[in-house]
Enzyme design. Structure first.
Site, PDB file in Angstrom:
ATOM      1  N   HIS A  13      60.634  61.672  65.459  1.00  0.00           N
ATOM      2  CA  HIS A  13      59.605  61.499  64.280  1.00  0.00           C
ATOM      3  C   HIS A  13      59.563  59.903  64.121  1.00  0.00           C
ATOM      4  O   HIS A  13      60.179  59.336  64.584  1.00  0.00           O
ATOM      5  CB  HIS A  13      61.278  61.251  62.909  1.00  0.00           C
ATOM      6  CG  HIS A  13      60.358  61.159  61.756  1.00  0.00           C
ATOM      7  ND1 HIS A  13      60.050  62.213  61.180  1.00  0.00           N
ATOM      8  CD2 HIS A  13      59.982  60.666  61.235  1.00  0.00           C
ATOM      9  CE1 HIS A  13      59.405  62.386  60.532  1.00  0.00           C
ATOM     10  NE2 HIS A  13      59.461  60.832  59.815  1.00  0.00           N
ATOM     11  N   ASP A  38      56.261  57.815  62.969  1.00  0.00           N
ATOM     12  CA  ASP A  38      55.509  57.635  60.822  1.00  0.00           C
ATOM     13  C   ASP A  38      54.245  56.956  60.623  1.00  0.00           C
ATOM     14  O   ASP A  38      53.369  56.287  60.483  1.00  0.00           O
ATOM     15  CB  ASP A  38      56.130  57.640  59.977  1.00  0.00           C
ATOM     16  CG  ASP A  38      56.890  57.863  59.155  1.00  0.00           C
ATOM     17  OD1 ASP A  38      56.196  59.045  58.283  1.00  0.00           O
ATOM     18  OD2 ASP A  38      58.078  57.842  59.609  1.00  0.00           O
ATOM     19  N   GLU A  73      56.489  66.166  57.339  1.00  0.00           N
ATOM     20  CA  GLU A  73      57.845  66.332  57.029  1.00  0.00           C
ATOM     21  C   GLU A  73      57.819  66.378  55.428  1.00  0.00           C
ATOM     22  O   GLU A  73      56.803  66.002  54.720  1.00  0.00           O
ATOM     23  CB  GLU A  73      57.934  64.611  57.172  1.00  0.00           C
ATOM     24  CG  GLU A  73      58.762  63.994  56.542  1.00  0.00           C
ATOM     25  CD  GLU A  73      59.155  62.372  56.593  1.00  0.00           C
ATOM     26  OE1 GLU A  73      60.260  61.960  56.430  1.00  0.00           O
ATOM     27  OE2 GLU A  73      58.167  62.378  56.574  1.00  0.00           O
ATOM     28  N   HIS A  88      61.606  66.595  51.682  1.00  0.00           N
ATOM     29  CA  HIS A  88      61.494  65.026  51.730  1.00  0.00           C
ATOM     30  C   HIS A  88      62.730  64.559  50.625  1.00  0.00           C
ATOM     31  O   HIS A  88      63.759  65.381  50.493  1.00  0.00           O
ATOM     32  CB  HIS A  88      60.154  64.420  51.498  1.00  0.00           C
ATOM     33  CG  HIS A  88      60.516  62.816  52.198  1.00  0.00           C
ATOM     34  ND1 HIS A  88      60.297  62.119  51.540  1.00  0.00           N
ATOM     35  CD2 HIS A  88      59.617  63.021  53.149  1.00  0.00           C
ATOM     36  CE1 HIS A  88      60.055  61.047  52.389  1.00  0.00           C
ATOM     37  NE2 HIS A  88      60.233  61.355  52.834  1.00  0.00           N
ATOM     38  N   HIS A 111      66.423  65.133  55.969  1.00  0.00           N
ATOM     39  CA  HIS A 111      66.111  65.278  53.757  1.00  0.00           C
ATOM     40  C   HIS A 111      66.990  65.390  53.720  1.00  0.00           C
ATOM     41  O   HIS A 111      66.748  66.308  51.710  1.00  0.00           O
ATOM     42  CB  HIS A 111      64.755  65.011  53.653  1.00  0.00           C
ATOM     43  CG  HIS A 111      64.425  63.768  54.466  1.00  0.00           C
ATOM     44  ND1 HIS A 111      64.122  62.432  53.783  1.00  0.00           N
ATOM     45  CD2 HIS A 111      63.303  63.103  55.293  1.00  0.00           C
ATOM     46  CE1 HIS A 111      63.657  61.425  54.135  1.00  0.00           C
ATOM     47  NE2 HIS A 111      62.956  62.245  55.355  1.00  0.00           N
ATOM     48  N   HIS A 171      65.336  62.814  62.193  1.00  0.00           N
ATOM     49  CA  HIS A 171      65.865  61.212  61.902  1.00  0.00           C
ATOM     50  C   HIS A 171      67.112  61.934  60.783  1.00  0.00           C
ATOM     51  O   HIS A 171      66.735  61.096  60.097  1.00  0.00           O
ATOM     52  CB  HIS A 171      64.480  60.438  62.392  1.00  0.00           C
ATOM     53  CG  HIS A 171      63.609  61.662  59.938  1.00  0.00           C
ATOM     54  ND1 HIS A 171      62.955  62.756  60.015  1.00  0.00           N
ATOM     55  CD2 HIS A 171      63.071  60.445  59.658  1.00  0.00           C
ATOM     56  CE1 HIS A 171      62.522  62.672  59.298  1.00  0.00           C
ATOM     57  NE2 HIS A 171      62.822  61.295  57.905  1.00  0.00           N
ATOM     58  N   ASP A 210      62.596  57.392  63.741  1.00  0.00           N
ATOM     59  CA  ASP A 210      61.641  56.834  62.623  1.00  0.00           C
ATOM     60  C   ASP A 210      61.028  55.386  62.271  1.00  0.00           C
ATOM     61  O   ASP A 210      60.951  55.113  61.323  1.00  0.00           O
ATOM     62  CB  ASP A 210      62.647  56.660  61.366  1.00  0.00           C
ATOM     63  CG  ASP A 210      62.281  57.138  59.826  1.00  0.00           C
ATOM     64  OD1 ASP A 210      61.270  57.680  59.783  1.00  0.00           O
ATOM     65  OD2 ASP A 210      62.512  57.415  59.089  1.00  0.00           O
TER      66      ASP A 210
END
Length: 527
Positions: free
Chosen positions: A151, A153, A256, A283, A329, A350, A419
């Site tokens: 993961h 971003d 995600e 999420h 999540h 993650h 992350d």
């Protein structure tokens, strides 16, 4: 000082199991050494001394009380234990230098003795040599098995900073600053595979989530096209292996948040065609068909008690297509329902260990045991608040999570999902993606085997991905039953295709009944 002595002895024991140690080869075979390495070798007496001899003599030079005995295999003191009552002896005389002590005579420390000063500058050298060895081994392993991170971003940062304009000079990924990720950092960190997060916030749910998701998928594709010497866009486990062979970063798409499909199986299938290879079911918000982790904190109300019937159809369709199901999540109820329903292993792209840091974003032990039963995978998150449950954390604490997951779910269940570029705080020692070798060095220092390390780096994810691919069945009829209209959230969406549903009919009949009653009352009043 005693701790450094223990590390030196432990290093010697550890090196005894690695006949190919390049550090030892440099000290015994290379005539051109740095001055620091030369000093270290001289204390060994001769080139015939083993690494045990070097460390033993360094230990004899150690000031302070004798080293204490420790239990076997603690994290910082492993291997052979020394006799704490052994008297201190002088190192062997150097070549051409006669010994000034009688046999068996103990050396007495004299204030101002230069040897006492030597001890103080020697210890930093020992610590550096120990650290260098594990770091060298980490890099050697990672050249063969680069890390696949679950993961990252960076695409969100490209949107936030440049509105996805990759041709903006400031967006150059070779020189990109103020991010955890750029091309030089990926190279330094031996990152060989990356799931790029296609993320759109929860406030887009029931609004423009699908458009935002498509734009983020587009930026991942354009990024790979713009830097073909670095990134290879792939959609399969075979593609990851190909990228490894070509020395490129295998680039995959992970969506995600289940709100990105807008409760549509058709959108889900379209995202698959565009490259989505994992879907995070929620999420930080419920979808109409799955509950998120904030249900477990009381900050959200449960809607589906894990998975609704439509949520179960989503899981089945992901299995059919060969898409990894991501349980980061989600609520514990959603975790358990999915692990029990899925025909293939799942991932937590993650997430970390709840028993080490009691955040509900982490995975509790009873779920870790289900992870082991289903041969699934937990890729550890590096966000400070999920590592230490405070705003500050360090690399060693991340390794604690990896140790715990390995202990409860097995070494096959461990992976990395840093992350990076998705969190505001990362641990000391893991400031960006270039620091992965330091984390691997720490695992080696904790007696992880090479096979276990390679599993965490790449092999575990490849195994799970291959199992998901094998469980897929594209020839099977797809799931077609849409979500019930009355389960959709309030929005400005249209409802083409839905017949006059039961809820609509109930409203129509209710209006007719009220109108009839009103007419009846009016008639009675007139009478």
């Amino acid at each position: 000082m005693r701790k450094l002595t223990e590390e030196c002895v432990c290093e010697a024991d550890w090196r005894a199991h690695w006949e190919h140690s390049r550090v030892f080869q440099r000290e015994t075979r290379e005539p051109e050494r740095s001055s620091a390495q030369t000093s270290r070798a001289q204390w060994a007496g001769s080139e015939e001394d083993t690494e045990v001899g070097v460390c033993s003599q360094l230990e004899e030079l150690a000031p302070g009380p004798p080293r204490q005995t420790h239990p076997p295999n603690p994290p910082t003191a492993r291997g052979r234990q020394s006799d704490s009552t052994q008297p201190e002896t002088r190192p062997p005389a150097r070549a051409g230098q006669a010994s000034t002590e009688a046999p068996g005579q103990q050396r007495t420390q004299v204030p101002g003795d230069p040897t006492m000063w030597t001890r103080w500058w020697l210890w930093p050298l020992v610590a550096v040599c120990t650290a260098d060895f594990f770091r060298d081994e980490a890099e050697r392993i990672m050249r063969d098995s680069p890390v696949i991170d679950g993961h990252n971003d960076l695409p969100w940062q490209l949107l936030r900073m440049f509105n996805n304009r990759l041709q903006d000079a400031r967006a150059n990924l070779t020189t990109l600053a103020d991010t955890h990720t750029n091309i030089p950092k990926l190279r330094a960190g031996f990152v060989g595979g990356q799931f790029w997060s296609v993320y759109t916030p929860c406030d887009t749910q029931n609004q423009d989530a699908v458009r935002r998701t498509l734009e983020q998928i587009d930026v991942v594709h354009r990024m790979c096209q713009m830097y073909p010497e670095t990134f290879l866009y792939v959609t399969s486990s075979a593609g990851i292996r190909q990228a490894f062979q070509e020395g490129k970063v295998a680039s995959l798409i992970g969506v995600e948040g289940g709100h990105s499909i807008d409760s549509s199986l058709g959108v889900l299938r379209a995202l698959y065609q565009l490259g989505m290879r994992y879907l995070t079911l929620t999420h930080n918000c419920n979808t109409p068909w799955a509950d998120n982790w904030l249900v477990d904190t009381g900050d959200s109300k449960p809607q589906s008690q894990g998975l609704s019937p439509f949520g179960q159809r989503v899981v089945k369709e992901l299995n059919r297509l060969g898409v990894l199901i991501d349980l980061a999540h989600v609520s514990v109820a959603t975790m358990k329902a999915t692990l029990q329903l899925s025909r293939a292993p799942v991932i937590f792209s993650h997430s970390s260990a709840y028993s080490v840091c009691a955040s509900r974003r982490n995975v509790p032990d009873d779920v870790l045991r289900l992870v082991k039963q289903t041969d699934s995978l937990v890729m550890v998150n590096f966000y400070n608040n999920y590592i230490s449950c405070t705003n500050k954390a360090n690399l060693s604490q991340v390794a604690d999570h990896l140790d715990h997951i390995k202990e409860v779910a097995g070494a096959r269940a461990v992976g990395f999902g840093g992350d990076f570029d998705g969190v505001p705080r990362v641990p000391e020692g893991l400031e960006d993606v270039s620091k992965y070798p330091d984390l691997i060095a720490e695992l080696l220092r904790r007696n992880w085997t090479e096979a276990e390390v390679k599993g965490a780096l790449a092999n575990n994810l490849l195994r799970v991905f291959e199992a998901v691919e094998q469980a897929s069945n594209p020839t099977q009829a797809p799931e077609e039953e849409p979500i019930p209209r009355d389960e959709l959230g309030d929005s400005c969406r249209t409802h083409y295709g839905y017949p006059s549903g039961a809820s609509s009919l109930h409203r129509q009949w209710g209006f007719l009944v009220l109108a009839s009653l009103a007419a009846l009352v009016l008639c009675l009043c007139l009478l």
